[in-house]
Scaffold this motif. Structure first.
Motif, short mmCIF file in Angstrom:
data_model
loop_
_atom_site.label_atom_id
_atom_site.label_comp_id
_atom_site.label_asym_id
_atom_site.label_seq_id
_atom_site.Cartn_x
_atom_site.Cartn_y
_atom_site.Cartn_z
N PHE A 37 -3.47 -13.83 38.75
CA PHE A 37 -4.83 -14.35 38.68
C PHE A 37 -5.04 -15.41 39.75
CE2 PHE A 37 -4.39 -12.95 34.25
CZ PHE A 37 -5.62 -12.38 34.00
N THR A 38 -6.24 -15.47 40.27
CA THR A 38 -6.64 -16.59 41.11
C THR A 38 -7.99 -17.09 40.61
OG1 THR A 38 -7.74 -15.14 42.71
CG2 THR A 38 -5.44 -15.74 43.17
N GLY A 39 -8.20 -18.38 40.77
CA GLY A 39 -9.46 -18.96 40.33
C GLY A 39 -9.72 -20.28 41.01
N GLN A 40 -10.80 -20.94 40.61
CA GLN A 40 -11.20 -22.19 41.23
C GLN A 40 -11.24 -23.31 40.18
OE1 GLN A 40 -11.91 -22.43 44.58
NE2 GLN A 40 -11.41 -20.27 44.80
N THR A 41 -10.76 -24.48 40.58
CA THR A 41 -10.88 -25.65 39.73
C THR A 41 -10.76 -26.90 40.59
OG1 THR A 41 -10.08 -26.77 37.74
CG2 THR A 41 -8.40 -25.83 39.18
N THR A 42 -11.39 -27.96 40.14
CA THR A 42 -11.30 -29.23 40.88
C THR A 42 -10.37 -30.21 40.19
OG1 THR A 42 -13.25 -30.05 39.69
CG2 THR A 42 -13.62 -28.99 41.83
N GLU A 43 -9.86 -29.84 39.00
CA GLU A 43 -8.96 -30.71 38.25
C GLU A 43 -8.08 -29.85 37.35
OE1 GLU A 43 -11.64 -31.80 34.34
OE2 GLU A 43 -12.03 -32.94 36.18
N PRO A 44 -6.99 -30.41 36.81
CA PRO A 44 -6.13 -29.63 35.90
C PRO A 44 -6.92 -29.15 34.68
CG PRO A 44 -5.02 -31.63 36.59
CD PRO A 44 -6.44 -31.77 37.04
N ILE A 45 -6.80 -27.88 34.37
CA ILE A 45 -7.48 -27.32 33.19
C ILE A 45 -6.52 -26.43 32.41
CG2 ILE A 45 -9.83 -27.40 34.10
CD1 ILE A 45 -9.53 -24.41 34.79
N MET A 46 -6.73 -26.35 31.10
CA MET A 46 -5.95 -25.44 30.27
C MET A 46 -6.66 -24.09 30.25
SD MET A 46 -4.93 -25.61 26.22
CE MET A 46 -3.39 -26.51 26.33
N VAL A 47 -5.88 -23.02 30.43
CA VAL A 47 -6.42 -21.67 30.34
C VAL A 47 -5.59 -20.88 29.33
CG1 VAL A 47 -7.29 -21.67 32.71
CG2 VAL A 47 -4.99 -20.80 32.25
N HIS A 48 -6.14 -19.77 28.87
CA HIS A 48 -5.49 -18.97 27.85
C HIS A 48 -5.39 -17.51 28.32
CE1 HIS A 48 -6.14 -22.44 25.29
NE2 HIS A 48 -7.41 -22.42 25.68
N LEU A 49 -4.17 -17.00 28.35
CA LEU A 49 -3.93 -15.60 28.72
C LEU A 49 -3.72 -14.79 27.44
CD1 LEU A 49 -1.31 -15.88 31.62
CD2 LEU A 49 -3.74 -15.49 31.83
N TYR A 50 -4.28 -13.57 27.41
CA TYR A 50 -4.10 -12.77 26.21
C TYR A 50 -4.24 -11.28 26.52
CZ TYR A 50 -9.22 -12.66 26.29
OH TYR A 50 -10.53 -12.49 26.67
N THR A 51 -3.66 -10.48 25.66
CA THR A 51 -3.85 -9.03 25.72
C THR A 51 -4.69 -8.63 24.52
OG1 THR A 51 -1.80 -8.67 24.48
CG2 THR A 51 -1.66 -8.61 26.90
N LYS A 52 -5.29 -7.45 24.57
CA LYS A 52 -6.19 -7.02 23.50
C LYS A 52 -5.54 -6.06 22.50
CE LYS A 52 -10.59 -7.81 25.86
NZ LYS A 52 -11.88 -7.23 26.30
N SER A 53 -4.50 -5.36 22.93
CA SER A 53 -3.86 -4.44 21.99
C SER A 53 -2.85 -5.19 21.14
CB SER A 53 -3.16 -3.31 22.75
OG SER A 53 -2.13 -3.82 23.56
N LYS A 54 -2.57 -4.67 19.97
CA LYS A 54 -1.63 -5.32 19.06
C LYS A 54 -0.20 -4.81 19.32
CE LYS A 54 -5.02 -6.09 15.42
NZ LYS A 54 -5.38 -5.87 14.01
N PRO A 55 0.82 -5.70 19.17
CA PRO A 55 0.67 -7.11 18.84
C PRO A 55 0.15 -7.91 20.02
CG PRO A 55 2.97 -6.59 19.25
CD PRO A 55 2.24 -5.30 19.29
N HIS A 56 -0.76 -8.83 19.75
CA HIS A 56 -1.37 -9.60 20.82
C HIS A 56 -0.38 -10.54 21.50
CE1 HIS A 56 -5.31 -8.19 19.70
NE2 HIS A 56 -5.18 -8.65 18.47
N ILE A 57 -0.57 -10.73 22.78
CA ILE A 57 0.13 -11.78 23.52
C ILE A 57 -0.89 -12.87 23.77
CG2 ILE A 57 1.12 -12.36 25.77
CD1 ILE A 57 2.44 -9.61 25.76
N TYR A 58 -0.50 -14.13 23.52
CA TYR A 58 -1.42 -15.24 23.71
C TYR A 58 -0.64 -16.43 24.25
CZ TYR A 58 -5.35 -18.39 22.90
OH TYR A 58 -6.39 -19.27 23.07
N LEU A 59 -0.98 -16.86 25.46
CA LEU A 59 -0.29 -17.98 26.09
C LEU A 59 -1.29 -19.03 26.57
CD1 LEU A 59 2.38 -16.16 28.32
CD2 LEU A 59 2.87 -17.71 26.42
#
Length: 359
Positions: free
Chosen positions: A57-79
């Motif tokens: 992934f690439t994205g834009q931010t001007t300061e540290p931010i928390m993001v959440h990664l996840y998958t949609k199929s079960k069992p879900h992955i969530y980080l």
């Protein structure tokens, strides 16, 4: 012609500068989770294709931010992880044990790793209790369930104490400001405000810090001792009902939704309280966060909720925004004078409070 050329050169310089600034504020997430079976993985409103267990992934931010990664199929992955401008955050692990992944990156991520390491023993105990809870629920062992819930609450309190200590020891950390937000549900506005004011001014004035401060200000308006804020929403038949119409009675303002598992699990407790105290001047005013009327009405019928139900059926409920609701179920107990006397009372807590105030 000379003036035109000067303007064009100036516009070109601005374009180059904006492009350079955008590139400067770019973050990258590089992930490898062995055994990923999904084709896509998601982050907020973005997605990335998975190839050979890898994604980027690439994205834009001007300061540290928390993001959440996840998958949609079960069992879900969530980080959950932190990214920062000009930084690369890497994830290395296995899909079937994603919560043990090694995540490295910017300063905020390093600090977040430190906090997680401090709480690891508590989190492992919680994980074991959660497994025990599912087994007890399947066996319908109510005694065991109550015992597990009490043990989990003790661990929760210990975790919160550790997090508060981290915040006070790390006033310049962006991890601290996110942790304060995570404690919003179980803490009053005064506690949150005290923690926020302990942060360094650079964090307080950040984009996220500014939003958190505004959230705390909203929470102050709906704290114990404050008059309930007026609002109206349509009931099941489309008739507007206002919270002020309950003045003169004890009323529980309850925020819930048909799709919310914890809400549906709490409904029998609310029903019990209603049946026990409805003849003593107690009422309930439920606001649903649903945007699907059919599912909302079905849940009302299935859970035997006979009191007044309202919803604007919008994607973002206006009353929920007004009260700063970030998690459901949430509720406010209001006295006959329209003053808030309890917040987020659930189960036996609600019954105990009603027994205390309604004689």
């Amino acid at each position: 012609m000379k003036l035109k050329s000067t303007i064009l050169l100036a516009l070109f310089a601005l374009t180059i500068n904006a492009s350079a600034q955008q590139e400067k504020n770019t973050y990258t997430i590089s992930g490898h989770l062995e055994g990923l079976k999904d084709e896509w993985i998601y982050i907020e409103n973005d997605s990335a294709q998975i190839k050979n267990d890898r994604f980027k992934f690439t994205g834009q931010t001007t300061e540290p931010i928390m993001v959440h990664l996840y998958t949609k199929s079960k069992p879900h992955i969530y980080l959950s992880l932190f990214v920062d401008k000009n930084g690369i955050t890497s994830i290395e692990g296995k899909a079937d044990s994603y919560d043990e992944s090694i995540i490295t990156g910017n300063t905020a991520q390093t600090e977040y790793n430190k906090l997680n390491a401090q709480n690891m023993a508590l989190n492992l105990q919680k994980k074991k209790l959660f497994s025990d809870y599912k087994a007890a629920a399947a066996a319908k062992d109510s005694t065991k369930i109550i015992s597990i819930e009490k043990a989990y609450e003790v661990l929760d309190q210990q975790t919160e104490s550790a997090v508060k200590a981290f915040i006070k020891q790390n006033p310049k950390s962006f991890v601290s400001v996110y942790q304060i937000q995570d404690m919003e549900y179980k803490n009053n506005a005064e506690t949150l405000d005290e923690l926020f004011k302990s942060l360094d001014s650079s964090v307080q004035k950040s984009v996220f810090g500014t939003k958190l401060n505004a959230m705390i200000a909203v929470k102050k308006k709906s704290s114990i001792g404050q008059p309930i804020m007026e609002f109206s929403q349509p009931d099941e038949s489309g008739n507007l009902v206002s919270i002020s119409s309950f003045k003169g009675k004890y009323v529980l303002l309850d925020f819930w939704a048909s799709w919310c598992g914890p809400c549906r699990a709490e409904n029998p407790n609310i029903l019990k309280a209603y049946n026990q105290f409805k003849d003593k001047g107690f009422n309930i005013f439920s606001v649903s966060i649903d945007n699907n009327k059919e599912k909302w009405l079905k849940a009302i019928n299935d859970d035997h909720l006979s009191w007044i139900q309202v919803s604007d059926l919008k994607k973002e409920n206006e009353a929920a925004k007004q009260f700063g609701i970030r998690g459901i179920p949430s509720n406010f107990l209001i006295d006959p004078n329209g003053k808030i006397i309890g917040v987020n009372l659930r189960g036996e807590e609600l019954l105990k409070k009603l027994q205390e105030v309604i004689k």
